[in-house]
Design a protein around this motif. Sequence first.
Motif, PDB file in Angstrom:
ATOM      1  N   THR A 105      19.607  27.540 -41.411  1.00  0.00           N
ATOM      2  CA  THR A 105      20.254  28.237 -40.305  1.00  0.00           C
ATOM      3  C   THR A 105      21.488  28.970 -40.828  1.00  0.00           C
ATOM      4  N   ALA A 106      21.985  29.898 -40.027  1.00  0.00           N
ATOM      5  CA  ALA A 106      23.200  30.625 -40.383  1.00  0.00           C
ATOM      6  C   ALA A 106      24.047  30.825 -39.138  1.00  0.00           C
ATOM      7  N   ASN A 107      25.353  30.790 -39.336  1.00  0.00           N
ATOM      8  CA  ASN A 107      26.286  31.017 -38.233  1.00  0.00           C
ATOM      9  C   ASN A 107      27.328  32.028 -38.696  1.00  0.00           C
ATOM     10  N   ASP A 108      27.671  32.957 -37.808  1.00  0.00           N
ATOM     11  CA  ASP A 108      28.638  34.000 -38.139  1.00  0.00           C
ATOM     12  C   ASP A 108      29.845  33.909 -37.216  1.00  0.00           C
ATOM     13  N   ASN A 109      31.008  34.254 -37.746  1.00  0.00           N
ATOM     14  CA  ASN A 109      32.239  34.176 -36.967  1.00  0.00           C
ATOM     15  C   ASN A 109      32.224  35.093 -35.747  1.00  0.00           C
ATOM     16  N   CYS A 110      31.511  36.211 -35.788  1.00  0.00           N
ATOM     17  CA  CYS A 110      31.476  37.132 -34.645  1.00  0.00           C
ATOM     18  C   CYS A 110      30.128  37.137 -33.925  1.00  0.00           C
ATOM     19  N   ASP A 111      29.035  37.004 -34.670  1.00  0.00           N
ATOM     20  CA  ASP A 111      27.705  37.126 -34.080  1.00  0.00           C
ATOM     21  C   ASP A 111      27.087  35.798 -33.661  1.00  0.00           C
ATOM     22  N   GLY A 112      27.691  34.696 -34.029  1.00  0.00           N
ATOM     23  CA  GLY A 112      27.127  33.390 -33.694  1.00  0.00           C
ATOM     24  C   GLY A 112      25.931  33.073 -34.567  1.00  0.00           C
ATOM     25  N   ALA A 113      24.889  32.517 -33.964  1.00  0.00           N
ATOM     26  CA  ALA A 113      23.697  32.106 -34.722  1.00  0.00           C
ATOM     27  C   ALA A 113      22.922  33.329 -35.205  1.00  0.00           C
ATOM     28  N   ILE A 114      22.552  33.290 -36.475  1.00  0.00           N
ATOM     29  CA  ILE A 114      21.765  34.354 -37.098  1.00  0.00           C
ATOM     30  C   ILE A 114      20.569  33.692 -37.765  1.00  0.00           C
ATOM     31  N   THR A 115      19.406  34.325 -37.661  1.00  0.00           N
ATOM     32  CA  THR A 115      18.223  33.809 -38.334  1.00  0.00           C
ATOM     33  C   THR A 115      18.153  34.412 -39.729  1.00  0.00           C
ATOM     34  N   PRO A 116      18.262  33.572 -40.766  1.00  0.00           N
ATOM     35  CA  PRO A 116      18.188  34.116 -42.123  1.00  0.00           C
ATOM     36  C   PRO A 116      16.772  34.520 -42.494  1.00  0.00           C
ATOM     37  N   THR A 117      16.673  35.446 -43.436  1.00  0.00           N
ATOM     38  CA  THR A 117      15.372  35.824 -43.977  1.00  0.00           C
ATOM     39  C   THR A 117      15.125  34.997 -45.237  1.00  0.00           C
ATOM     40  N   LEU A 118      13.856  34.747 -45.521  1.00  0.00           N
ATOM     41  CA  LEU A 118      13.459  33.952 -46.684  1.00  0.00           C
ATOM     42  C   LEU A 118      12.581  34.794 -47.587  1.00  0.00           C
ATOM     43  N   VAL A 119      12.924  34.807 -48.869  1.00  0.00           N
ATOM     44  CA  VAL A 119      12.071  35.421 -49.881  1.00  0.00           C
ATOM     45  C   VAL A 119      11.757  34.337 -50.897  1.00  0.00           C
ATOM     46  N   ALA A 120      10.460  34.107 -51.134  1.00  0.00           N
ATOM     47  CA  ALA A 120      10.020  33.102 -52.103  1.00  0.00           C
ATOM     48  C   ALA A 120       9.257  33.795 -53.222  1.00  0.00           C
ATOM     49  N   VAL A 121       9.612  33.459 -54.451  1.00  0.00           N
ATOM     50  CA  VAL A 121       8.958  34.038 -55.628  1.00  0.00           C
ATOM     51  C   VAL A 121       8.461  32.897 -56.502  1.00  0.00           C
ATOM     52  N   THR A 122       7.188  32.977 -56.919  1.00  0.00           N
ATOM     53  CA  THR A 122       6.585  31.969 -57.792  1.00  0.00           C
ATOM     54  C   THR A 122       6.283  32.612 -59.141  1.00  0.00           C
ATOM     55  N   ASN A 123       6.735  31.951 -60.213  1.00  0.00           N
ATOM     56  CA  ASN A 123       6.524  32.471 -61.563  1.00  0.00           C
ATOM     57  C   ASN A 123       5.977  31.385 -62.474  1.00  0.00           C
ATOM     58  N   GLY A 124       5.057  31.790 -63.358  1.00  0.00           N
ATOM     59  CA  GLY A 124       4.595  30.924 -64.433  1.00  0.00           C
ATOM     60  C   GLY A 124       3.647  29.830 -63.989  1.00  0.00           C
TER      61      GLY A 124
END
Length: 178
Positions: A105-124
């Motif tokens: 989760t993410a919280n911002d001082n002005c915007d309140g709750a923010i939904t973060p984005t997820l990037v997953a990378v698999t190597n090897g």
Amino acid sequence: DTIPPVLVGLPTNQTYQCLAQVPPPPVVTATDNCGANPVQFSGSTNGSCPTIITWTWTVTDACTNSASATRTVTVQDTIPPVLSGVPANTNYQCLADVPAPASVTANDNCDGAITPTLVAVTNGSCPTTITRTWTAKDTCTNSASATQTITVRDTIPPVLVGLPTNQTYQCLAQVPPP
């Protein structure tokens, strides 16, 4: 009468992080040597990130002498969101053991709750590295990121099953196939 009125109670220019922190404009009064009309107020808002709020007070006396003052309120969010619940780096023996991504989760001082984005990378492979990066960005493009690294390394050798025991025979023709 040639003396203009004097505005009383003017604020200073101000800066805030969030629009919600901006107080209402103060009540400004005027004094005049011969008596002044009521103070007129006007306000305008321009832009975003930064947002510039302009407050203007004007007063005119009976002889059309006037005084005017403008103050600026600048709203500029410079604080990035804060991410919570980011899992620690970890190791697994098998790819099938790796859990689904955590609910960060993410919280911002002005915007309140923010939904973060997820990037997953698999190597090897052997080892396999999975990098999961969560990023949260507020409306003023302040951003914060956090990364979890998962290493999958199989260090356990296979186990042979069904091996026969050692045996002794009198003749080679008596040895069964493997």
